[in-house]
Structures are given as C-alpha cells and as structure tokens.
Design a protein around this motif. Structure first.
Motif, PDB file in Angstrom:
ATOM      1  N   PHE A  72     112.764  47.531  22.939  1.00 36.01           N
ATOM      2  CA  PHE A  72     113.682  46.778  23.796  1.00 36.01           C
ATOM      3  C   PHE A  72     112.931  46.034  24.901  1.00 36.01           C
ATOM      4  CE2 PHE A  72     117.044  49.497  22.000  1.00 36.01           C
ATOM      5  CZ  PHE A  72     117.979  48.508  21.729  1.00 36.01           C
ATOM      6  N   SER A  75     111.331  43.008  23.304  1.00 40.13           N
ATOM      7  CA  SER A  75     112.362  42.014  22.998  1.00 40.13           C
ATOM      8  C   SER A  75     112.808  41.293  24.256  1.00 40.13           C
ATOM      9  CB  SER A  75     113.557  42.686  22.330  1.00 40.13           C
ATOM     10  OG  SER A  75     114.532  41.727  21.977  1.00 40.13           O
ATOM     11  N   ALA A  76     112.998  42.048  25.339  1.00 39.41           N
ATOM     12  CA  ALA A  76     113.443  41.443  26.595  1.00 39.41           C
ATOM     13  C   ALA A  76     112.385  40.507  27.164  1.00 39.41           C
ATOM     14  CB  ALA A  76     113.783  42.536  27.606  1.00 39.41           C
ATOM     15  N   SER A  79     112.226  37.399  25.039  1.00 37.65           N
ATOM     16  CA  SER A  79     113.434  36.600  25.268  1.00 37.65           C
ATOM     17  C   SER A  79     113.296  35.805  26.563  1.00 37.65           C
ATOM     18  CB  SER A  79     114.671  37.497  25.341  1.00 37.65           C
ATOM     19  OG  SER A  79     114.914  38.122  24.101  1.00 37.65           O
ATOM     20  N   PHE A 126     119.437  36.563  24.603  1.00 40.22           N
ATOM     21  CA  PHE A 126     119.587  37.951  25.045  1.00 40.22           C
ATOM     22  C   PHE A 126     120.727  38.677  24.335  1.00 40.22           C
ATOM     23  CE2 PHE A 126     117.631  35.601  28.491  1.00 40.22           C
ATOM     24  CZ  PHE A 126     116.551  36.405  28.810  1.00 40.22           C
ATOM     25  N   LEU A 129     120.550  42.375  23.106  1.00 37.78           N
ATOM     26  CA  LEU A 129     120.573  43.534  23.998  1.00 37.78           C
ATOM     27  C   LEU A 129     121.804  44.406  23.763  1.00 37.78           C
ATOM     28  CD1 LEU A 129     119.231  42.000  27.333  1.00 37.78           C
ATOM     29  CD2 LEU A 129     118.019  43.342  25.612  1.00 37.78           C
TER      30      LEU A 129
END
Length: 616
Positions: A72, A75-76, A79, A126, A129
């Motif tokens: 995560f 990914s954040a 992003s 996003f 999420l």
C-alpha cells in the motif's frame, strides 16, 4: 451478488503481488493517456512492467509477512508521483523529474495555482486505496513461492530495465517527452538518477570561447556597433512583468485599450514585437538570471537553486567599475526560489523583499505593483543622491497565476462571457499591471529619474498555455489575434526600451531574454571583451537562433522564420512559420540550426558548471 462474491473472492485469493501489479499497471495506462495521449503496448509490457514487478518482488523478498503495508505504501507513493507529474505537465507542458524535488519548498506558494488547474480525473490515481478496506475485512491467502524464485525473477527484471534504458539511449533522443514515452516513465527517472539521460560529455573549457559561440549563432563581431554608448552613464531600470505576453500590447476589448500606458510608452521607446521567453524550470527567477548573465538556464534545475553558491559574471558586476550601484526589488521573500543566494551570486549590492514592502496591499505572493513602485522609487532616489548611477531590477508580480485580482483594484471591464475564467482574470490582472506602469512613469518623472534613464520593460514567461483555454476563451483569443492561439503566441513576450536620445522605433528583429544583457551594455558603451555571453545585441544583428528547453522539449528553437519542435529526432519534428503560424517545410538550413542550437546549450551548460564556488 454471487458474481461479486466470486470476483472479490478470486481477487483475494491471489497473491498481492499480482493484484497490486495489475492495479499499478492500470495507473500507468491512465497516466500515459493523460500525458502522452496514447498507450504503447511494447513500452507497457517490456519497460514499465519489469520496473513494477521488480519493486513488488523486492517487497516479497525483504518484507516477509509484513508485506501488505509495503504494498500500500508503494502504491500510494507511485500514485502521488504520477499525479505530480501529470499536474506539472498540465501547468508547464514539461515533465516533472526527481531533480525538481529541490523545488518542493515552493509548493506552498503555488497551492492556489495548482488548485485552479486540478483535474478531478486525477483522483483515479488513488481509487485503489479502497482495497485497503477490503483487505481489512478479508484475510488474503498468499501463494507460497520460494524466495529463490523471486530473486531470480528480480534479477531478470533488473536486467530488462537496464537493457530498455540502454536501447533508448542508443537512439540519441533529445526530446525529453519522447524519451520518457519510449523508455517508460519509471525507467526514465532511473536513467536521470544515474546520469544517462541528462548530460552528455561536458565540453572542455578551452572550447567555450566567444568566437565559437558567435560561429554557432552565425554572427561576426561588428567593428563599430550601432548606438554604442548612446546611453553612456545613464541610469538603468529594468522592470520584469510577471506572465506578461505580447498580444496584450495594443489589444482593445470593446473599444478600450488593455494596456494604454505601455501603448503610450511605445511612442518614445524601441519596441521588439518578435521577442520570446527562454526560461527553464525556474521560470521568473530564470528570466532574472538570463537578464543578468546572458547564460541559458539548464533543463533540469532552476538556476537560482543549482548555482546560487557560484561566483557568476553578471551585469551588476560589469557596471560596478563604472560607478553604478545595483539593487533588486521583489515583493516576495528572498528565500523563495533561493533568491537570497542568487542575488549574491549575481553581485547585487542591495536587495529588497517582502520584509521591506510589507503586506499592506497584497496580490498573489506579495505587495501589489503600486506598493512595489511607491516604495522602490525613494530608494532609487537615494542611490542617485549618493552620486552613483542606478542599476535596478524590479520584479512586478501582480499578474501572477491564478490571476485573481482583488475586486477593488480592478480597472478593466471584461466581457460577461469571460468573467470567472482564467483568461478573463488574466485580462483584469494585466490591465491593473499596466495602470501601475503608468504610475511608475509618473513617480520617476516626479523624482527626476525618468529623462536620463534607460528604462526597460519585458515579460518573463507564458501566462496561458496553448491548451489551457476552454472553447469560449479560445474563440475570444482567436478573434483578438486573428489566428489560433499557439505555443508560438504564448512564448511571445514584449520588450520595450526607452533609450535617452533615441527616437521611438518598432524593430522586427527576433530576440530572446538571452539577448537583454548584450543589448543593454552596448547602449551603455560597456565592452564585454573578458566575459562569456550567449546572447547578441539586438540593435546590431538581424538574424538570430533561440534554443528552447522548457515548455517545449530540448531541441526546439526559434529563428527568423520558424518555431521548430523535434520529435524522436530532427527528421520527425514539426515547424511553424513565425509569419503565418502555418506548418513549414523543413529544409537543410533548419537542420543545421537544430544542431547549432543544441551545441549552444551544451557550451552554456558546461560554462556555468565550470564557474567557481563563491567564497564566503
């Protein structure tokens, strides 16, 4: 319901590496459509995918059972990176690179501008999420794969990345957008970090000579320059107008002039209608840098942040032996864009910023142009009364994006259809700026500082990108211009020079901000025999070549006939004529100028990097 359970169940039974790889690849597809306008399957599968897999395999190898938070987090982070690059591209038409992290301190000042251009579609970066909520509710089962296998595949991915970077580098692509598109955005950033996509071999210092520069520009020294010393011992005041484009000069809307004061000043000034911006990532601060050095900005850093610690030959230093005292006036804080260091590097003896101008009447970053001029002129008078000649730079900021002028300061009524639009706000802001130009002229006259002053006004950079207008704004702009609004029009900024003893004249000479210093020193009768400079005196040379490397890709240039923009190479580039803005045929002469423009940038980069660090 059964179908949704099946889908979610299937997703959750997958190894997170598969799910997060699919999600990140989807973001890359979305990003490529936003920034490049298309998707290249080969780039996606052979260049973007290996980078993503490598990241995820490393998480599997190193994070163990705590892998999910790292997925995560990765990914954040990516992003946010893709979002930042997309927003930057919309604002500047160029790519945000890792080097621009040095500019992160400026974000707070630009928040309002960023909000103004923010596209709601960006939020799709996003959307994944929401998977966090799903993962908290369900316990995904990880497929058991031996770490040795992950290590092997990681090595294969790393090899694929190196091969893809090498393959694109061999194509010798100058255009940064095309290079990133071909290489893959993540690989491009990696290539920048290791230096492969930024700098070719630096030129030897002995190769950086004024004779070589003039050869590349196609100029020869003039034995007796026209107007040399015409403004000898005169005061010099240079006013840099924020985001001020040339189409405003002479523009009438519903019969009313937008810039009546500059129009009036034209009647006693030299006016260059074919004058163009050449800024880099530093925008306004880069325009200041070029004015004072006649050195091109680099393509990867703002000059004030990269070279503020250097000892830089400059106009202020050139004029000091001639009894000039130099001062610069900026209504924002000096630390913004590292100006506190840059002004020292340029040799300014006095600096005035927000702490001096205060916040009595604020527009955008600082005090209004009215406050700027009313507090600056008394300081100029002090210099004059001390027996010194004046060299002053004034940075007018009231027409800064997002062009939201306080209602009580508005001096211009725009058409109803433009109210609330960026173009409408821009017209209101620039009309106010012009009203204060008139105020400055009156202040200079009242204090005896006008008649014997070489007074220069010029625009620093584009305000409204060619693709930034909605249909209504574009229609108005086309009506005003008599042609479609283009990159060429947006790069065109005004240059006016009120020269004591010289009659008003409109000079069609093509010029850029790099040419300001040599033009000014010629008028002052100051020679630059021992100083390297990359511009040319606009009063003595009729032909020019102006390299561009921001807002347009490196390899772009403007000459007396065309604006050229490269593709993967010169041969698939595009050119439009200055006269008609119609597509131009590329002839061999332009190919030669393309090569010479790149060589000029290379010499300039090598020269500025060779300058010594300033001693404390």
């Amino acid at each position: 319901m059964l179908f949704s359970n099946f889908v979610f169940g299937g997703m959750l039974m997958m190894n997170p590496i598969l799910l997060f790889t699919v999600v990140l690849m989807a973001k890359v597809v979305f990003f490529q459509n936003l920034v490049f306008g298309e998707n290249d399957v080969k780039v996606l599968l052979l260049r973007e995918l290996p980078f993503i897999l490598l990241l995820h395999f490393l998480i599997e190898l190193l994070a163990g059972k705590r892998r999910l938070p790292f997925y995560f987090l990765t990914s954040a982070v990516f992003s946010l990176a893709l979002l930042s690059i997309a927003v930057y591209h919309d604002f500047y038409g160029s790519l945000l690179t890792y080097q621009a992290l040095a500019q992160a301190g400026q974000i707070g000042e630009l928040t309002e501008s960023i909000v103004e251009i923010f596209n709601p579609w960006y939020l799709l970066f996003f959307v994944d999420l929401v998977l966090l909520v799903v993962y908290k509710k369900f316990k995904p089962q990880n497929l058991k794969i031996r770490k040795a296998n992950y290590a092997v595949v990681s090595a294969v991915c790393a090899g694929a990345i190196l091969v893809s970077v090498w393959q694109v580098e061999q194509k010798d692509i100058i255009n940064e957008m095309k290079k990133a598109e071909q290489m893959g955005m993540f690989n491009y950033q990696f290539a920048l970090a290791v230096g492969g996509a930024v700098h070719s071999q630096e030129p030897e210092l002995e190769d950086i000579t004024q004779a070589r520069i003039q050869e590349l520009k196609g100029t020869t020294p003039v034995a007796k320059p026209q107007d040399f010393g015409l403004a000898k011992h005169k005061d010099v005041i240079v006013v840099q107008l924020e985001s001020f484009q040339n189409f405003l000069i002479g523009l009438k809307i519903d019969g009313k002039e937008v810039t009546p004061n500059l129009n009036k000043l034209l009647k006693e000034s030299l006016y260059f209608p074919n004058f163009y911006q050449q800024v880099g990532k530093g925008n306004t601060s880069d325009a200041e840098f070029m004015l004072n050095t006649s050195i091109y900005p680099l393509g990867d850093y703002a000059m004030s942040q990269k070279f503020g610690n250097r000892d830089i030959p400059s106009l202020a230093k050139l004029l000091k032996p001639y009894n000039y005292e130099s001062a610069t006036f900026h209504t924002n804080e000096l630390e913004f864009w590292n100006r506190n260091q840059m002004y020292q590097a340029l040799g300014f003896e006095k600096t005035f910023d927000k702490s001096f101008f205060g916040e009595e009447e604020t527009i955008s970053f600082g005090a209004s142009d009215r406050i700027l001029y009313e507090k600056t002129v008394p300081e100029l008078k002090k210099i004059k009364q001390s027996g010194k000649h004046i060299y002053a730079n004034l940075i007018a900021m009231s027409s800064h994006h997002p062009f939201k002028l306080p209602e009580e300061l508005n001096v211009f009524e725009i058409p109803e259809e433009l109210k609330g639009t960026p173009l409408g706000g821009y017209i209101e802001s620039t009309a106010y700026v012009d009203s204060q130009v008139g105020h400055l002229v009156e202040l200079l006259k009242a204090n005896g500082l006008y008649k014997d002053t070489l007074l220069v006004f010029y625009g620093d950079h584009v305000a409204l990108g060619a693709n930034a207008l909605n249909e209504t704004e574009a229609a108005y702009m086309s009506d005003w211009l008599g042609t479609d609004y283009s990159a060429l029009e947006s790069f065109n900024v005004p240059l006016l020079m009120k020269v004591p003893g010289k009659k008003a004249q409109v000079l069609p000479t093509v010029g850029g901000q790099i040419d300001l210093l040599p033009t000014i020193v010629n008028l002052l009768g100051v020679k630059m025999d021992d100083q390297i400079y990359f511009g040319q005196d606009l009063l003595n040379y009729s032909k020019n070549v102006l390299p561009e490397r921001f807002y347009l890709p490196t390899g772009s240039f403007i000459n007396n006939e065309i604006l050229f923009r490269p593709g993967l190479s010169y041969h698939d580039g595009t050119a439009v004529t200055l006269a008609t803005q119609e597509e131009a045929e590329k002839v061999e002469e332009y190919a030669e100028q393309f090569t010479r423009a790149l060589e000029l940038l290379k010499l300039s980069d090598g020269y500025v990097r060779s300058l010594p660090v300033r001693q404390p």
